[in-house]
Scaffold this motif. Structure first.
Motif, short mmCIF file in Angstrom:
data_model
loop_
_atom_site.label_atom_id
_atom_site.label_comp_id
_atom_site.label_asym_id
_atom_site.label_seq_id
_atom_site.Cartn_x
_atom_site.Cartn_y
_atom_site.Cartn_z
N MET A 147 0.84 -1.18 0.00
CA MET A 147 0.00 0.00 0.00
C MET A 147 0.88 1.24 0.00
O MET A 147 2.00 1.21 0.47
N SER A 148 0.32 2.32 -0.49
CA SER A 148 1.14 3.51 -0.70
C SER A 148 0.33 4.77 -0.47
O SER A 148 -0.84 4.73 -0.12
N LYS A 149 1.00 5.91 -0.71
CA LYS A 149 0.36 7.21 -0.54
C LYS A 149 0.08 7.83 -1.90
O LYS A 149 0.91 7.78 -2.80
N LEU A 150 -1.08 8.44 -2.01
CA LEU A 150 -1.55 9.03 -3.26
C LEU A 150 -2.07 10.43 -2.99
O LEU A 150 -2.73 10.67 -1.98
N ILE A 151 -1.75 11.36 -3.90
CA ILE A 151 -2.33 12.70 -3.85
C ILE A 151 -3.10 12.93 -5.15
O ILE A 151 -2.58 12.68 -6.23
N ILE A 152 -4.33 13.39 -5.02
CA ILE A 152 -5.18 13.74 -6.16
C ILE A 152 -5.24 15.26 -6.25
O ILE A 152 -5.66 15.91 -5.29
N ILE A 153 -4.80 15.81 -7.38
CA ILE A 153 -4.90 17.25 -7.60
C ILE A 153 -5.87 17.47 -8.76
O ILE A 153 -5.55 17.16 -9.91
N ASP A 154 -7.05 17.96 -8.43
CA ASP A 154 -8.09 18.14 -9.43
C ASP A 154 -9.09 19.16 -8.91
O ASP A 154 -9.40 19.16 -7.72
N ASP A 155 -9.59 20.01 -9.79
CA ASP A 155 -10.54 21.05 -9.38
C ASP A 155 -11.98 20.57 -9.38
O ASP A 155 -12.88 21.34 -9.05
N ASP A 156 -12.22 19.32 -9.70
CA ASP A 156 -13.57 18.78 -9.79
C ASP A 156 -13.88 17.88 -8.60
O ASP A 156 -13.35 16.78 -8.49
N PRO A 157 -14.75 18.33 -7.69
CA PRO A 157 -15.08 17.50 -6.53
C PRO A 157 -15.73 16.17 -6.90
O PRO A 157 -15.60 15.19 -6.17
N ILE A 158 -16.41 16.12 -8.02
CA ILE A 158 -17.02 14.86 -8.46
C ILE A 158 -15.92 13.85 -8.81
O ILE A 158 -16.02 12.67 -8.48
N HIS A 159 -14.85 14.32 -9.45
CA HIS A 159 -13.72 13.43 -9.74
C HIS A 159 -13.12 12.90 -8.43
O HIS A 159 -12.76 11.72 -8.35
N HIS A 160 -13.03 13.74 -7.41
CA HIS A 160 -12.53 13.29 -6.11
C HIS A 160 -13.39 12.13 -5.59
O HIS A 160 -12.86 11.13 -5.10
N LYS A 161 -14.70 12.28 -5.69
CA LYS A 161 -15.61 11.23 -5.21
C LYS A 161 -15.46 9.94 -6.02
O LYS A 161 -15.48 8.84 -5.46
N ILE A 162 -15.30 10.07 -7.31
CA ILE A 162 -15.11 8.89 -8.17
C ILE A 162 -13.84 8.16 -7.77
O ILE A 162 -13.83 6.93 -7.63
N VAL A 163 -12.76 8.90 -7.57
CA VAL A 163 -11.50 8.28 -7.19
C VAL A 163 -11.63 7.63 -5.81
O VAL A 163 -11.15 6.51 -5.60
N GLN A 164 -12.29 8.29 -4.88
CA GLN A 164 -12.52 7.70 -3.55
C GLN A 164 -13.21 6.35 -3.68
O GLN A 164 -12.81 5.37 -3.05
N TYR A 165 -14.26 6.32 -4.49
CA TYR A 165 -15.00 5.07 -4.68
C TYR A 165 -14.11 4.00 -5.32
O TYR A 165 -14.08 2.86 -4.87
N MET A 166 -13.38 4.39 -6.37
CA MET A 166 -12.51 3.42 -7.06
C MET A 166 -11.42 2.89 -6.14
O MET A 166 -11.06 1.72 -6.21
N LEU A 167 -10.90 3.73 -5.27
CA LEU A 167 -9.84 3.29 -4.37
C LEU A 167 -10.35 2.29 -3.34
O LEU A 167 -9.62 1.39 -2.93
N THR A 168 -11.61 2.44 -2.91
CA THR A 168 -12.15 1.47 -1.96
C THR A 168 -12.28 0.09 -2.61
O THR A 168 -12.19 -0.92 -1.93
N LYS A 169 -12.46 0.07 -3.89
CA LYS A 169 -12.60 -1.19 -4.61
C LYS A 169 -11.27 -1.77 -5.08
O LYS A 169 -11.17 -2.95 -5.38
N ASN A 170 -10.23 -0.93 -5.18
CA ASN A 170 -8.99 -1.38 -5.81
C ASN A 170 -7.75 -1.32 -4.92
O ASN A 170 -6.69 -1.73 -5.34
N GLU A 171 -7.88 -0.77 -3.72
CA GLU A 171 -6.80 -0.80 -2.73
C GLU A 171 -5.44 -0.38 -3.29
O GLU A 171 -4.44 -1.04 -3.05
N LEU A 172 -5.39 0.73 -4.01
CA LEU A 172 -4.11 1.20 -4.54
C LEU A 172 -3.30 1.92 -3.47
O LEU A 172 -2.09 1.78 -3.42
#
Length: 138
Positions: free
Chosen positions: A1-26
């Motif tokens: 497991m590792s550390k990830l930073i998301i830099i994006d101005d779209d809060p919806i993209h943040h939510k999508i990535v949050q969801y995808m990370l719960t399913k993919n354990e990156l």
């Protein structure tokens, strides 16, 4: 497991990535921000602290104020002083070849991924098989 930073101005993209990370354990720790300048300041302050530095950064290119290109230009000035290699993934809605080619000019950019993110992107990052050969059209 590792550390990830998301830099994006779209809060919806943040939510999508949050969801995808719960399913993919990156990553075990993910930071979400709208401001790449804050991340650059943090990286400079912590350049010698390996455990404080992220493993990955997902970067949007087109944001108001400080764009992803601004981030990449400043990161280019500091990345060799960082005590840890950080993989930068461009995650953009742009499918323009001009943007893909320009991103290849930065040696620390690992890949160019077009939105939306899909499950295979996370699997490929974990497997380290994602390269900067072009846009990943989803």
């Amino acid at each position: 497991m590792s550390k990830l930073i998301i830099i994006d101005d779209d809060p919806i993209h943040h939510k999508i990535v949050q969801y995808m990370l719960t399913k993919n354990e990156l990553s075990k720790e993910t930071t979400y921000t709208f401001d790449g300048k804050l991340v650059l300041d943090y990286l400079e302050e912590n350049r010698t602290k390996i455990t404080a530095l992220p493993d990955y950064i997902f970067l949007d290119l087109y944001m108001p104020d400080n764009s992803g290109w601004d981030f990449l230009n400043r990161f280019q000035e500091i990345y060799k002083t960082l005590k840890k290699e950080i993989k930068i993934y461009i995650v953009s809605s742009s499918i323009f070849q001009m943007d893909i080619n320009r991103s290849k000019s930065y040696p620390f950019v690992t890949s160019y991924i077009t939105k939306p993110l899909i499950k295979s992107v996370f699997e490929n990052i974990r497997g380290r098989s994602l390269k900067i050969t072009g846009a990943q059209l989803n």
